[in-house]
Design an enzyme around this catalytic site. Structure first.
Site, PDB file in Angstrom:
ATOM      1  N   TRP A   1       0.882  -1.164   0.000  1.00  0.00           N
ATOM      2  CA  TRP A   1       0.000   0.000   0.000  1.00  0.00           C
ATOM      3  C   TRP A   1       0.918   1.211   0.000  1.00  0.00           C
ATOM      4  CZ3 TRP A   1      -1.085   4.304   3.044  1.00  0.00           C
ATOM      5  CH2 TRP A   1      -2.287   4.958   2.754  1.00  0.00           C
TER       6      TRP A   1
ATOM      7  N   HIS B   1     -30.382  23.077   6.750  1.00  0.00           N
ATOM      8  CA  HIS B   1     -29.413  24.134   7.035  1.00  0.00           C
ATOM      9  C   HIS B   1     -28.280  24.168   6.015  1.00  0.00           C
ATOM     10  CE1 HIS B   1     -31.341  25.162  10.799  1.00  0.00           C
ATOM     11  NE2 HIS B   1     -31.363  23.874  11.122  1.00  0.00           N
TER      12      HIS B   1
END
Length: 646
Positions: free
Chosen positions: A74, A542
């Site tokens: 990785w 919101h």
């Protein structure tokens, strides 16, 4: 986060290395490689991408070496290209190294080595290691202790130069009967076979060969030869170590009839919940809670009997608690948010949940009587471990009566977390191969339920009748999860077909199910690569409501309870903006049926227990959308199972 495998013995090493890498590929799959020692030379083969690319290259070679190392990567330093793939070698191609971790001072070391004539071929931090080993070998250093050989001493001298967290395995063409390994803040385990020895960064790679293992601790070096294993400290002292026996069945790491490990692990969740409850609920409560309660004749009164939960944590840890702080990352952070709700609402303890990576650099002011909990399924998450270590150090002078109150929640008892904290709660999820956490998430939730009930009984914050209700509800969960899987699997698979081209998803939840909305969004992002966001349902108006139109499906978790009507109202707001509504709701709930376009139904349970059921159809939805898109469900791009680097 990379996977390491090493072998020395009587068999052909190459195939054993490849089989081990296949078991470790969940730790990284940007590139892979193997290096073997044969006829006085190192043969190194590497390939970009998944392991099948490496296997195709190896099929063109004939290699009978009995010693070798392998690596699946990785990427941290350097792009995921073949020239950055491990193993890495020195200039003369006589030393080969694989590493998991990060060498923090590699730039300084690289510059020094280049000035001394060393030739570098990659962009990685790892490559400084074989050059340093080769340099010490050429200098014939004086042995500080009675080491059995120059190779081991050269590695030890190299380790003195390295700063960072690492696990390494090294072979040398001039020492064809030695495999040297070392650990510093990254996992590495030795396997003892029949006339052979292995090392790996995780036990699944060892299970097919042996059940006898020895986990290296920080600051230890291992020397593996055909004659046996020797372990030394970084200071050079010989150590007496003894292997332990694994109790893991090799069949647990096979997919069996399932297409992917992730789907198999989703289906394992009823068994995981049963196992966890059996491990931690007191036998009297498990056998027949109703009889026990009847005999006590204190229905509705404060519990004065021993806790119904046995977690094995010390009294000192729980005594006079005023605050709890939880440190976690990713899916474990979501589980911890559910845990916060439970700890506050059941045990009455103010609780905060922190991203471990942020906590390290902006910790809150110190408070007394505070319990710190680290949650990591692997027990190796670098940010969580570093945050816990920082907290241990800064709290030691503060706690005059107690040691710093540290607790770990993990799926790996033999992990760095278990060495760091004095109290561990095991989640009993078993090996999880799929990178996207499913059963480990649910097992973490169960542990938080148990912990909250334990603290509630110790602090006498709940009536006995209420504890009885929760315990009975928990015991019913495995069968209810099975019902979700039986009734929703085919339905979700068909529904997933309709979202093959979808680009965005919104997940909504309130109260205890807001973290489940976050987890549902994360699962979809991780494996399908669809942009998905989780919001508290009441926050939509919101700002985020501006995102909605007919192309953006909205998944709302609407379970009866204190916020049920509010969630339905928030869902109607989304429906008014033409969004397609998918509801995770109880079966046969008429209000939900009138509100949502599609239903993901689960058995009716009380709101407090609903997260464990609500997450199951969201896991299935993410899985089937990703599978329908033809993606690699078990190994999503750019991700790894265990994040062992910062």
């Amino acid at each position: 986060m990379c996977g390491i495998i090493g072998y020395i013995g009587t068999q052909v090493a190459q195939e054993i290395l490849m089989a081990g890498l296949e078991k470790l590929e969940y730790r990284g799959y940007d590139s892979a490689g193997v290096a073997t020692v044969v006829e006085g030379e190192i043969k190194c083969v590497r390939a970009k991408g998944k392991l099948h690319n490496l296997r195709e290259k190896l099929e063109l070679t004939d290699n009978l070496a009995r010693i070798g190392i392998g690596h699946t990567r990785w990427a941290t330093h350097g792009k995921p290209e073949e020239y950055n793939a491990h193993p890495h070698m020195d200039t003369a191609m006589r030393v080969a190294v694989v590493q998991n971790g990060i060498i923090e001072n590699y730039r300084e070391l690289r510059q020094q080595l280049q000035q001394r004539g060393h030739e570098f071929r990659s962009d990685t931090d790892t490559e400084v290691i074989p050059h340093l080993v080769a340099e010490f070998l050429s200098q014939t250093p004086t042995l500080d202790y009675q080491y059995p050989g120059l190779f081991l001493e050269s590695v030890r001298q190299t380790l003195k130069q390295l700063e960072g967290a690492f696990a390494i395995a090294i072979v040398c063409a001039d020492y064809p009967d030695e495999l040297i390994i070392a650990r510093q803040q990254a996992p590495l385990t030795i396997g003892f076979g029949q006339g052979e020895f292995l090392c790996a960064s995780d036990t699944p790679a060892l299970i097919p060969h042996t059940s006898a293992v020895l986990t290296l601790e920080n600051g230890e070096i291992g020397r593996l030869t055909p004659m046996g294993v020797e372990v030394y400290s970084f200071e050079g002292h010989r150590l007496q170590k003894y292997p332990r026996t694994l109790s893991i069945n090799p069949l647990l790491v096979e997919k069996h009839e399932f297409r992917h490990f992730m789907l198999k692990e989703i289906y394992e969740q009823p068994g995981v919940v049963r196992t966890c409850l059996e491990a931690y609920l007191h036998n009297d409560w498990l056998v027949n809670e109703a009889d026990v309660l009847g005999e006590r004749k204190i229905e509705g009164e404060i519990l004065n009997s021993p806790s119904p939960v046995q977690l094995g944590i010390s009294e000192a840890l729980c005594d006079n608690l005023e605050h709890i702080q939880v440190l976690a990352c990713g899916t474990s952070w979501h589980a911890s948010l559910v845990g916060k709700y439970l700890l506050e609402q059941l045990a009455g303890i103010p609780t905060t949940v922190h991203y471990a990576s942020e906590f390290r650099y902006a910790p809150p002011p110190l408070t007394t009587h505070t319990l710190t909990i680290g949650v990591t399924q692997s027990g190796e998450t670098a940010d969580t471990l570093a945050a816990l270590e920082m907290e241990r150090v800064r709290r030691t002078p503060l706690e005059s009566k107690y040691q710093p109150r540290l607790l770990g929640i993990t799926n790996q008892l033999e992990s760095s977390l278990a060495q760091l904290v004095p109290n561990i709660i095991h989640t009993h999820a078993g090996i999880e191969v799929g990178v996207a956490a499913t059963k480990t998430f649910v097992s973490q939730l169960i542990v938080f339920y148990c912990l909250a009930l334990d603290l509630a009984s110790r602090r006498q914050t709940l009536p006995l009748s209420r504890i009885k209700e929760i315990l009975l509800g928990l015991r019913q969960l495995p069968a209810q999860i099975e019902m979700v899987l039986e009734t929703q699997q085919q339905h979700v698979e068909q529904l997933a077909h309709q979202f093959e081209e979808t680009q965005d998803f919104i997940f909504l939840g309130r109260g205890i199910n807001f973290p489940i909305a976050l987890e549902g969004a994360l699962k979809l992002k991780e494996i399908s690569y669809i942009h998905a966001e989780g919001y508290p349902a009441g926050e939509m108006k919101h700002g985020p409501i501006a995102l909605l139109d007919a192309k953006v499906p909205v998944v709302a978790i609407a379970m009866p309870g204190s916020v049920y009507e509010k969630v339905l109202s928030n869902a109607q707001e989304a429906k008014a903006r033409d969004a397609r509504l998918i509801g995770v709701t109880p079966m046969n709930e008429q209000d939900a049926a009138h509100t949502f376009d599609d239903l993901l139904s689960v058995p009716a349970v009380e709101e407090l227990l609903s997260p464990i059921l609500a997450v199951i159809p969201l896991q299935l939805l993410a899985y089937h959308i990703a599978a329908r898109r033809g993606l690699d469900v078990d190994q999503p791009r750019n991700l790894a199972k265990s994040v062992t680097v910062e």
